[in-house]
Design a protein around this motif. Structure first.
Motif, PDB file in Angstrom:
ATOM      1  N   TYR A   5       0.794  -1.233   0.000  1.00  0.00           N
ATOM      2  CA  TYR A   5       0.000   0.000   0.000  1.00  0.00           C
ATOM      3  C   TYR A   5       0.827   1.283   0.000  1.00  0.00           C
ATOM      4  O   TYR A   5       0.288   2.359  -0.203  1.00  0.00           O
ATOM      5  CB  TYR A   5      -0.966  -0.001   1.184  1.00  0.00           C
ATOM      6  CG  TYR A   5      -1.943  -1.138   1.122  1.00  0.00           C
ATOM      7  CD1 TYR A   5      -2.978  -1.127   0.210  1.00  0.00           C
ATOM      8  CD2 TYR A   5      -1.823  -2.235   1.965  1.00  0.00           C
ATOM      9  CE1 TYR A   5      -3.885  -2.178   0.137  1.00  0.00           C
ATOM     10  CE2 TYR A   5      -2.717  -3.289   1.905  1.00  0.00           C
ATOM     11  CZ  TYR A   5      -3.744  -3.252   0.985  1.00  0.00           C
ATOM     12  OH  TYR A   5      -4.628  -4.304   0.915  1.00  0.00           O
ATOM     13  N   GLY A   6       2.112   1.166   0.276  1.00  0.00           N
ATOM     14  CA  GLY A   6       3.049   2.268   0.167  1.00  0.00           C
ATOM     15  C   GLY A   6       2.662   3.578   0.828  1.00  0.00           C
ATOM     16  O   GLY A   6       2.249   3.618   1.989  1.00  0.00           O
TER      17      GLY A   6
ATOM     18  N   GLU B  97       1.192   4.936   4.637  1.00  0.00           N
ATOM     19  CA  GLU B  97       2.017   5.823   5.469  1.00  0.00           C
ATOM     20  C   GLU B  97       1.247   7.083   5.844  1.00  0.00           C
ATOM     21  O   GLU B  97       1.257   7.501   6.993  1.00  0.00           O
ATOM     22  CB  GLU B  97       3.294   6.216   4.730  1.00  0.00           C
ATOM     23  CG  GLU B  97       4.311   5.110   4.622  1.00  0.00           C
ATOM     24  CD  GLU B  97       5.546   5.569   3.880  1.00  0.00           C
ATOM     25  OE1 GLU B  97       5.840   6.783   3.864  1.00  0.00           O
ATOM     26  OE2 GLU B  97       6.231   4.707   3.310  1.00  0.00           O
ATOM     27  N   ARG B  98       0.593   7.707   4.869  1.00  0.00           N
ATOM     28  CA  ARG B  98      -0.164   8.933   5.149  1.00  0.00           C
ATOM     29  C   ARG B  98      -1.327   8.684   6.094  1.00  0.00           C
ATOM     30  O   ARG B  98      -1.683   9.557   6.887  1.00  0.00           O
ATOM     31  CB  ARG B  98      -0.681   9.546   3.846  1.00  0.00           C
ATOM     32  CG  ARG B  98       0.380  10.246   3.037  1.00  0.00           C
ATOM     33  CD  ARG B  98      -0.209  11.034   1.887  1.00  0.00           C
ATOM     34  NE  ARG B  98      -1.062  10.242   1.018  1.00  0.00           N
ATOM     35  CZ  ARG B  98      -0.662   9.539  -0.030  1.00  0.00           C
ATOM     36  NH1 ARG B  98       0.624   9.514  -0.337  1.00  0.00           N
ATOM     37  NH2 ARG B  98      -1.515   8.858  -0.766  1.00  0.00           N
TER      38      ARG B  98
ATOM     39  N   ASP C  50       6.111  14.083  10.523  1.00  0.00           N
ATOM     40  CA  ASP C  50       7.401  13.946  11.214  1.00  0.00           C
ATOM     41  C   ASP C  50       7.815  12.487  11.349  1.00  0.00           C
ATOM     42  O   ASP C  50       8.999  12.152  11.202  1.00  0.00           O
ATOM     43  CB  ASP C  50       7.357  14.605  12.593  1.00  0.00           C
ATOM     44  CG  ASP C  50       7.338  16.116  12.513  1.00  0.00           C
ATOM     45  OD1 ASP C  50       7.736  16.683  11.473  1.00  0.00           O
ATOM     46  OD2 ASP C  50       6.919  16.750  13.506  1.00  0.00           O
ATOM     47  N   GLU C  51       6.866  11.612  11.643  1.00  0.00           N
ATOM     48  CA  GLU C  51       7.187  10.188  11.739  1.00  0.00           C
ATOM     49  C   GLU C  51       7.663   9.653  10.387  1.00  0.00           C
ATOM     50  O   GLU C  51       8.650   8.910  10.317  1.00  0.00           O
ATOM     51  CB  GLU C  51       5.964   9.381  12.190  1.00  0.00           C
ATOM     52  CG  GLU C  51       5.604   9.572  13.638  1.00  0.00           C
ATOM     53  CD  GLU C  51       4.312   8.901  14.007  1.00  0.00           C
ATOM     54  OE1 GLU C  51       4.270   8.275  15.082  1.00  0.00           O
ATOM     55  OE2 GLU C  51       3.325   8.981  13.231  1.00  0.00           O
TER      56      GLU C  51
ATOM     57  N   ARG D  57      -3.125   8.991  13.330  1.00  0.00           N
ATOM     58  CA  ARG D  57      -2.273  10.173  13.175  1.00  0.00           C
ATOM     59  C   ARG D  57      -2.376  11.133  14.351  1.00  0.00           C
ATOM     60  O   ARG D  57      -1.610  12.085  14.450  1.00  0.00           O
ATOM     61  CB  ARG D  57      -2.619  10.898  11.884  1.00  0.00           C
ATOM     62  CG  ARG D  57      -2.218  10.065  10.665  1.00  0.00           C
ATOM     63  CD  ARG D  57      -2.331  10.838   9.423  1.00  0.00           C
ATOM     64  NE  ARG D  57      -1.537  12.053   9.582  1.00  0.00           N
ATOM     65  CZ  ARG D  57      -1.436  12.982   8.685  1.00  0.00           C
ATOM     66  NH1 ARG D  57      -2.062  12.875   7.556  1.00  0.00           N
ATOM     67  NH2 ARG D  57      -0.706  14.051   8.902  1.00  0.00           N
ATOM     68  N   ASP D  58      -3.312  10.899  15.259  1.00  0.00           N
ATOM     69  CA  ASP D  58      -3.417  11.731  16.462  1.00  0.00           C
ATOM     70  C   ASP D  58      -2.347  11.357  17.481  1.00  0.00           C
ATOM     71  O   ASP D  58      -2.137  12.070  18.456  1.00  0.00           O
ATOM     72  CB  ASP D  58      -4.800  11.586  17.102  1.00  0.00           C
ATOM     73  CG  ASP D  58      -5.905  12.157  16.239  1.00  0.00           C
ATOM     74  OD1 ASP D  58      -5.627  13.077  15.436  1.00  0.00           O
ATOM     75  OD2 ASP D  58      -7.051  11.684  16.363  1.00  0.00           O
ATOM     76  N   ILE D  59      -1.694  10.239  17.266  1.00  0.00           N
ATOM     77  CA  ILE D  59      -0.635   9.743  18.152  1.00  0.00           C
ATOM     78  C   ILE D  59       0.675   9.839  17.373  1.00  0.00           C
ATOM     79  O   ILE D  59       0.753   9.389  16.234  1.00  0.00           O
ATOM     80  CB  ILE D  59      -0.882   8.276  18.548  1.00  0.00           C
ATOM     81  CG1 ILE D  59      -2.247   8.125  19.204  1.00  0.00           C
ATOM     82  CG2 ILE D  59       0.236   7.768  19.452  1.00  0.00           C
ATOM     83  CD1 ILE D  59      -2.723   6.696  19.281  1.00  0.00           C
ATOM     84  N   GLU D  60       1.689  10.422  17.995  1.00  0.00           N
ATOM     85  CA  GLU D  60       2.976  10.560  17.320  1.00  0.00           C
ATOM     86  C   GLU D  60       4.072   9.928  18.163  1.00  0.00           C
ATOM     87  O   GLU D  60       4.192  10.215  19.353  1.00  0.00           O
ATOM     88  CB  GLU D  60       3.278  12.042  17.072  1.00  0.00           C
ATOM     89  CG  GLU D  60       4.507  12.263  16.242  1.00  0.00           C
ATOM     90  CD  GLU D  60       4.649  13.707  15.828  1.00  0.00           C
ATOM     91  OE1 GLU D  60       4.716  13.954  14.621  1.00  0.00           O
ATOM     92  OE2 GLU D  60       4.692  14.580  16.719  1.00  0.00           O
TER      93      GLU D  60
END
Length: 70
Positions: free
Chosen positions: A5-6, A10-11, A17-18, A55-58
């Motif tokens: 899924y590339g 990821e997005r 930043d991750e 994405r709310d967790i970094e």
């Protein structure tokens, strides 16, 4: 999963930043996997409240972070 899924995956799962951090490492998939596992553990521990997104967790390296073996 990343091979299949590339960038779309990821997005969806990781902050900018991750992604930048992981992409800058020698074995990006290894670093993405560690962040995914940490996020999954946190979501399970707090009961995954409604509306909380991946994405709310970094997860970023910081002082006292374990050494990287790239």
């Amino acid at each position: 999963m990343l091979a299949r899924y590339g960038a779309r995956l990821e997005r969806r799962l990781f902050t900018d930043d991750e992604r930048a951090y992981c992409r800058g490492r020698g074995v990006p998939a290894q670093h993405f996997a560690v962040r995914f596992a940490a996020k999954e553990a946190l979501l399970k521990a707090i009961g995954a409240p409604s509306g909380l997104r991946w994405r709310d967790i970094e997860v970023l390296p910081g002082p006292g972070a374990p050494p990287s073996f790239d």
